[in-house]
Design a protein around this motif. Structure first.
Motif, mmCIF file in Angstrom:
data_model
loop_
_atom_site.group_PDB
_atom_site.id
_atom_site.type_symbol
_atom_site.label_atom_id
_atom_site.label_comp_id
_atom_site.label_asym_id
_atom_site.label_seq_id
_atom_site.Cartn_x
_atom_site.Cartn_y
_atom_site.Cartn_z
ATOM 1 N N LYS A 26 0.868 -1.177 0.000
ATOM 2 C CA LYS A 26 0.000 0.000 0.000
ATOM 3 C C LYS A 26 0.901 1.222 0.000
ATOM 4 C CE LYS A 26 -3.905 1.976 2.549
ATOM 5 N NZ LYS A 26 -4.789 1.776 3.704
ATOM 6 N N HIS A 27 0.501 2.241 -0.742
ATOM 7 C CA HIS A 27 1.266 3.490 -0.760
ATOM 8 C C HIS A 27 1.332 4.079 0.645
ATOM 9 C CE1 HIS A 27 1.896 3.968 -5.068
ATOM 10 N NE2 HIS A 27 0.736 3.368 -5.204
ATOM 11 N N ASP A 28 2.435 4.732 0.947
ATOM 12 C CA ASP A 28 2.629 5.257 2.306
ATOM 13 C C ASP A 28 1.998 6.633 2.514
ATOM 14 O OD1 ASP A 28 4.351 7.044 1.050
ATOM 15 O OD2 ASP A 28 6.127 6.435 2.174
ATOM 16 N N GLU B 20 4.139 10.688 5.921
ATOM 17 C CA GLU B 20 3.942 9.309 5.502
ATOM 18 C C GLU B 20 3.237 8.503 6.588
ATOM 19 O OE1 GLU B 20 7.173 6.285 5.729
ATOM 20 O OE2 GLU B 20 8.419 8.001 6.299
ATOM 21 N N ILE B 21 2.558 7.454 6.170
ATOM 22 C CA ILE B 21 2.044 6.462 7.112
ATOM 23 C C ILE B 21 3.197 5.487 7.300
ATOM 24 C CG2 ILE B 21 0.316 4.691 7.545
ATOM 25 C CD1 ILE B 21 -1.450 6.166 5.445
ATOM 26 N N THR B 22 3.739 5.430 8.509
ATOM 27 C CA THR B 22 4.929 4.615 8.738
ATOM 28 C C THR B 22 4.600 3.138 8.593
ATOM 29 O OG1 THR B 22 4.593 4.356 11.106
ATOM 30 C CG2 THR B 22 5.805 6.334 10.375
ATOM 31 N N ILE C 94 6.201 2.638 -0.972
ATOM 32 C CA ILE C 94 5.181 1.688 -0.533
ATOM 33 C C ILE C 94 5.648 0.941 0.710
ATOM 34 C CG2 ILE C 94 4.138 1.358 -2.810
ATOM 35 C CD1 ILE C 94 5.786 -1.226 -3.085
ATOM 36 N N ASN C 95 4.669 0.449 1.462
ATOM 37 C CA ASN C 95 4.918 -0.455 2.580
ATOM 38 C C ASN C 95 4.500 -1.840 2.116
ATOM 39 O OD1 ASN C 95 5.777 1.604 4.329
ATOM 40 N ND2 ASN C 95 3.678 2.071 4.913
ATOM 41 N N GLY D 139 -7.274 -0.715 0.267
ATOM 42 C CA GLY D 139 -6.246 -0.072 -0.540
ATOM 43 C C GLY D 139 -4.993 -0.903 -0.731
ATOM 44 N N PHE D 140 -4.922 -2.087 -0.124
ATOM 45 C CA PHE D 140 -3.773 -2.970 -0.322
ATOM 46 C C PHE D 140 -3.906 -3.652 -1.667
ATOM 47 C CE2 PHE D 140 -3.608 -2.456 4.229
ATOM 48 C CZ PHE D 140 -2.244 -2.441 4.492
ATOM 49 N N LYS D 141 -2.775 -3.877 -2.319
ATOM 50 C CA LYS D 141 -2.760 -4.554 -3.604
ATOM 51 C C LYS D 141 -1.770 -5.712 -3.530
ATOM 52 C CE LYS D 141 -4.054 -0.513 -6.303
ATOM 53 N NZ LYS D 141 -5.337 -0.524 -5.710
#
Length: 148
Positions: A7-9, A20-22, A60-61, A82-84
């Motif tokens: 998922k994009h950060d 960012e989302i850590t 991305i994380n 939103g995860f791919k």
């Protein structure tokens, strides 16, 4: 079998003030949905993107999930959030893994196939027993082959 999702950060090009989302924050969110035991590993990564101010960066994380964890994420009540899918291990093959026409044909035998044209609406259910073949609308040539 492990399945890797990303998922994009949350970072945006040309906007450094957007935090960012850590990796740890996202792991906590994911763990609340699928259970922490279903997360096998985590790491930062990036994917190629076109440089354009205001659009997401390629940061991305990435999380390695158990098969049951991926099933909960993809087909669970909350949706994929939103995860791919990045890739899966062991028997899951993607177009880049299929090096010759003979290998492609042999890998497709005995599996459920979904054939569609670029731009067609398709379901987002993730099925490890299904190969997907994307065809060009213009000339019916294979654009990509992927499993899921």
């Amino acid at each position: 079998m492990s399945i890797f999702v990303y998922k994009h950060d949350g970072t945006t090009q040309c906007q450094p003030e957007i935090k960012e989302i850590t990796l740890d924050e996202m792991e906590h969110q994911l763990g609340e949905i699928i259970g922490k035991d279903n997360i096998l590993s985590k790491k930062k990564g990036n994917i190629p993107v076109i440089y354009l101010c205001g659009t997401p960066t390629g940061n991305i994380n990435i999380f390695e999930l158990t098969e049951s964890g991926a099933e909960l994420l993809i087909n669970g009540v909350t949706g994929d959030l939103g995860f791919k899918i990045l890739y899966a291990t062991e028997d899951t093959k993607f177009a880049s893994d299929l090096s010759s026409a003979d290998t492609q044909t042999n890998d497709l035998l005995g599996h459920t196939l979904r054939v569609y044209h670029t731009g067609d609406a398709i379901t987002k259910d993730f099925r490890l027993d299904r190969y997907n073949i994307e065809l060009s609308k213009a000339d019916e040539k294979i654009v990509s082959v992927w499993k899921g």
